[in-house]
Design an enzyme around this catalytic site. Structure first.
Site, short mmCIF file in Angstrom:
data_model
loop_
_atom_site.label_atom_id
_atom_site.label_comp_id
_atom_site.label_asym_id
_atom_site.label_seq_id
_atom_site.Cartn_x
_atom_site.Cartn_y
_atom_site.Cartn_z
CE LYS A 1 1.97 6.76 17.28
NZ LYS A 1 1.02 5.91 18.03
N PRO B 1 7.48 -0.47 8.44
CG PRO B 1 6.93 0.21 6.26
CD PRO B 1 7.39 -0.97 7.05
CE1 TYR B 2 2.35 3.27 6.39
CE2 TYR B 2 3.39 1.35 5.40
CZ TYR B 2 2.92 2.64 5.29
OH TYR B 2 3.01 3.31 4.10
N GLY B 3 2.50 0.76 12.08
CA GLY B 3 2.07 0.06 13.28
C GLY B 3 1.48 -1.28 12.92
N GLY B 4 0.67 -1.27 11.86
CA GLY B 4 0.08 -2.50 11.36
C GLY B 4 -0.32 -2.32 9.92
NE ARG C 1 3.54 2.39 14.78
CZ ARG C 1 2.75 2.25 15.85
NH1 ARG C 1 3.24 1.76 16.97
NH2 ARG C 1 1.48 2.61 15.79
CG HIS D 1 -6.64 1.00 12.80
ND1 HIS D 1 -7.33 2.19 12.81
CD2 HIS D 1 -6.09 0.91 11.56
CE1 HIS D 1 -7.19 2.80 11.65
NE2 HIS D 1 -6.44 2.03 10.86
CD GLU D 2 -3.65 -2.06 10.85
OE1 GLU D 2 -4.13 -2.14 9.70
OE2 GLU D 2 -3.14 -1.02 11.29
CD GLN E 1 -2.95 0.97 2.37
OE1 GLN E 1 -2.51 0.72 3.48
NE2 GLN E 1 -4.23 1.20 2.17
CD GLU F 1 -6.26 3.65 7.08
OE1 GLU F 1 -6.62 3.41 8.24
OE2 GLU F 1 -5.58 2.84 6.41
CD GLU G 1 -5.15 -1.93 5.83
OE1 GLU G 1 -5.51 -1.11 4.97
OE2 GLU G 1 -4.25 -1.68 6.67
CE1 TYR H 1 -4.57 5.08 9.62
CE2 TYR H 1 -3.79 6.92 8.29
CZ TYR H 1 -3.77 5.57 8.61
OH TYR H 1 -2.95 4.71 7.92
CG HIS I 1 -8.17 -1.45 7.71
ND1 HIS I 1 -8.70 -0.45 6.93
CD2 HIS I 1 -7.13 -0.89 8.37
CE1 HIS I 1 -8.02 0.66 7.10
NE2 HIS I 1 -7.06 0.43 7.98
CG ASP J 1 3.39 6.46 0.46
OD1 ASP J 1 2.42 6.41 1.24
OD2 ASP J 1 4.18 5.51 0.28
#
Length: 642
Positions: A598, A278-281, A596, A307-308, A136, A330, A283, A396, A311, A388
């Protein structure tokens, strides 16, 4: 329902569309390639279209077979964002609805954006290498030649030959998940063929693969449910991962099914990836990827998994037509995630989650002051513009607040819940635009509420919510702050203490935060950032007293550095910037890169405001430790190096 063109794709899916993929891959860790073929089942949307166009990026295309015969193909000019179009000639005189099989033989290359190949030293076990993907928003085209747009959903099957266990975003066919690891063969030496099937149509960005030395542990079966769930992780992390997630995943999935249509994917597993993810999660269908930074030992960060999981309905089920409508994925997911917190816990938990998200929203809106278009919910991307570049908390948090506002405008949660179900049920399996969502919203409330509800909808500031720019939401949102009051009060006390130059005279104690969970500590640190920067002595005392200087909880360590670097001209910022730089690249003794986005992106931005040379030098020396997506965004957007 006619969907618009996707500004980030060169594929002609509106004329002839891929509806099924057959993936046949060999994983080669020495060459760092996936090689083999993808077989597309194409269906004509318009009569007698003579070519199909696929999106590709950094792929070595070797040959094409059309209906079992050698096919003619050509590669177009490379676009910096959209990649290289692959054009394949199709048979003539075909009617709408007819199908054809096109097989493309190819290999990935070292410039594949979707894949990160990790040396064994970058894993928890430090014995075997690791591979994982992140497709994604538009990187699946570097994994395989695809019509890489959320508007064209596909099913898929896969055969993957590998010397290490392989996981995909699909249902395992063989060998069995609960059997011996790697089918009982020698891990790292023997080749095993892993077979998968994904019978539910999904957007291409959900095609995912991970290959490494991991183990599976099933979560307890829920009585009356057809789906199964469990966790995958490296052997060194499987116990911690099981403990962190086993208590909550099934509860949230079961609760979601009380307010939404049934879960459709059959399997819901969680995979804990190495720290460069690179992400928290993410999906991915059937297999949520998560960062190891969630394993904090108190289950307070499980909301990322929730959250995931959500999704599965919003994103994987009801899908954005393209990145212009990313907020439909999101914003809805964030709103439902917090609704589940309320249903399983209390309204205060829901309000607290909105409160936590508010700081991230404010930071994102400020970051885009020079590019206000990215402050909107609905972003009108130019053709070839990189989606991106706009990635932030805005879709979100602004999206979730918008839906919460609609809930309140239309009479509260009890009357809103049936609408949520109807929305998900109406568009399940479809890709939609914001206009599609809005038309259904009005149609539903006209039928179920009449003139009163339509009047309420007409009073909504639609243009301000969907297309508005600036640092404020169109309306002032009020949240339940019960769970934040003690954290707010403590932050206020620290602010009031700033004039005492001798910190030994301060009345703060380690026990001040003993009753706080991780989220409350995070809110305390965020609240401190709403005041002027604390004196150097106070920041150092704060970090030592409460353990923020040494905590392994990345949510807290990152926020402490944000407090320390708040005034980039201060002596505190100059002292703590080098420590923040060492922490983010894993040179703090932990050996764990904070991949990550974030954490790594705002940390590099904050360091650069204090000492640009330090930020650039540390990043340049360690950039290969970060996933290609994070690496590119830090270079291009955060440090302005590209």
């Amino acid at each position: 329902m006619t969907l618009p063109s996707d500004p980030a794709s060169q594929a002609n899916w509106q004329e002839v569309a891929s509806e099924h993929l057959g993936l046949d891959w060999t994983v080669d860790f020495d060459k760092e390639t996936l090689s083999g073929s993808v077989t597309h089942t194409l269906v004509w949307k318009k009569a007698d279209v003579r070519e199909v166009i696929f999106d590709t990026h950094a792929l070595d295309i070797q040959k094409v077979v059309v209906e079992d015969r050698p096919g003619d193909f050509s590669l177009g000019p490379k676009h910096e964002v959209m990649g290289v179009p692959l054009k394949v000639i199709l048979p003539s005189n075909r009617s709408v609805g007819e199908k054809v099989r096109v097989q493309i033989f190819y290999s990935t290359t070292k410039d594949c954006t979707a894949l990160q190949w990790l040396d064994k030293e970058q894993t928890q076990g430090k014995t075997f290498p690791f591979l994982f993907s992140q497709c994604q928003p538009i990187y699946a085209r570097s994994l395989a030649p695809l019509q890489d747009t959320p508007s064209a959903k596909i099913t898929y099957t896969a055969k993957v030959k590998s010397v290490l266990p392989a996981l995909l975003s699909a249902i395992r066919v063989s060998p069995p998940s609960d059997g011996p690891a790697h089918d009982g063969k020698e891990i790292g030496k023997d080749v095993v063929t892993y077979e998968y099937k994904q019978p539910i149509p999904i957007p291409t960005y959900l095609v995912a693969i991970a290959v490494g030395n991991f183990r599976y542990r099933a979560f307890p079966k829920v009585e009356g449910k057809q789906w199964t769930s469990g966790v995958w992780a490296e052997p060194e992390l499987i116990d911690a991962a099981y403990w962190e997630f086993s208590e909550d995943v099934n509860k949230f999935l079961s609760t979601a099914e009380k307010i939404l249509p049934p879960y459709r994917f059959g399997v819901y597993d969680v995979l804990v990836l190495p720290p460069s993810f690179p992400y928290g999660g993410m999906e991915n269908a059937c297999l949520t990827f998560v960062t190891p930074t969630l394993l904090v030992g108190d289950r307070t960060l499980v909301d990322v998994v929730v959250h995931e999981l959500t999704h599965s309905w919003f994103g994987n089920g009801v899908t954005q037509a393209n990145s212009t409508h990313f907020w439909l994925n999101e914003g809805w997911t964030t709103y439902i995630e917090r609704l589940l917190l309320q249903l399983l816990h209390t309204p205060a938990d829901r309000g607290f989650s909105f409160l936590i998200g508010r700081k991230g929203l404010e930071d994102a809106l400020k970051r885009f002051e020079a590019k206000p278009k990215y402050q909107r919910l609905v972003i009108d991307f130019d053709v070839g513009e990189d989606p991106d570049d706009a990635y932030s908390n805005v879709p979100y948090e602004k999206g979730a607040n918008f839906i919460l506002h609609l809930e309140r405008m239309l009479g509260g949660l009890d009357v809103f819940l049936p609408y949520i179900y109807d929305y998900a049920n109406t568009f399940m399996g479809k890709s939609i635009t914001t206009d599609d969502w809005k038309a259904h919203l009005y149609a539903y409330w006209e039928k179920h509420g009449g003139e009163e509800k339509i009047k309420a909808l007409n009073s909504v500031k639609w243009d301000e919510w969907l297309y508005g720019e600036g640092l404020e939401l169109p309306v002032q949102m009020i949240y339940d702050t019960a769970l934040a009051r003690e954290a707010f009060a403590l932050a206020e006390q620290w602010d009031a203490s700033r004039n005492e130059s001798d910190v030994s005279k301060l009345d703060f104690k380690e026990s001040d935060i003993a009753s706080f969970n991780s989220n409350q500590k995070a809110v305390f640190l965020e609240r401190l950032q709403s005041y002027a920067a604390l004196p150097h002595s106070h920041i150092k005392h704060l970090g030592e007293l409460y353990g923020f200087l040494t905590t392994s909880n990345s949510e807290l360590r990152w926020r402490f550095y944000e407090v320390a670097l708040l005034d980039p001209t201060s002596s505190a910022a100059k002292e703590f910037a080098p420590a923040a730089a060492q922490w983010v690249v894993g040179k703090d003794g932990s050996g764990l890169v904070r991949g990550r986005m974030k954490f790594c992106r705002p940390t590099f931005r904050a360091i650069a405001r204090v000492d640009r040379k330090l930020a650039v030098d540390v990043f340049t020396e360690n950039k290969l430790s970060f996933h290609p997506i994070a690496r590119r965004l830090i270079e291009k957007v955060d440090l302005g190096l590209a």
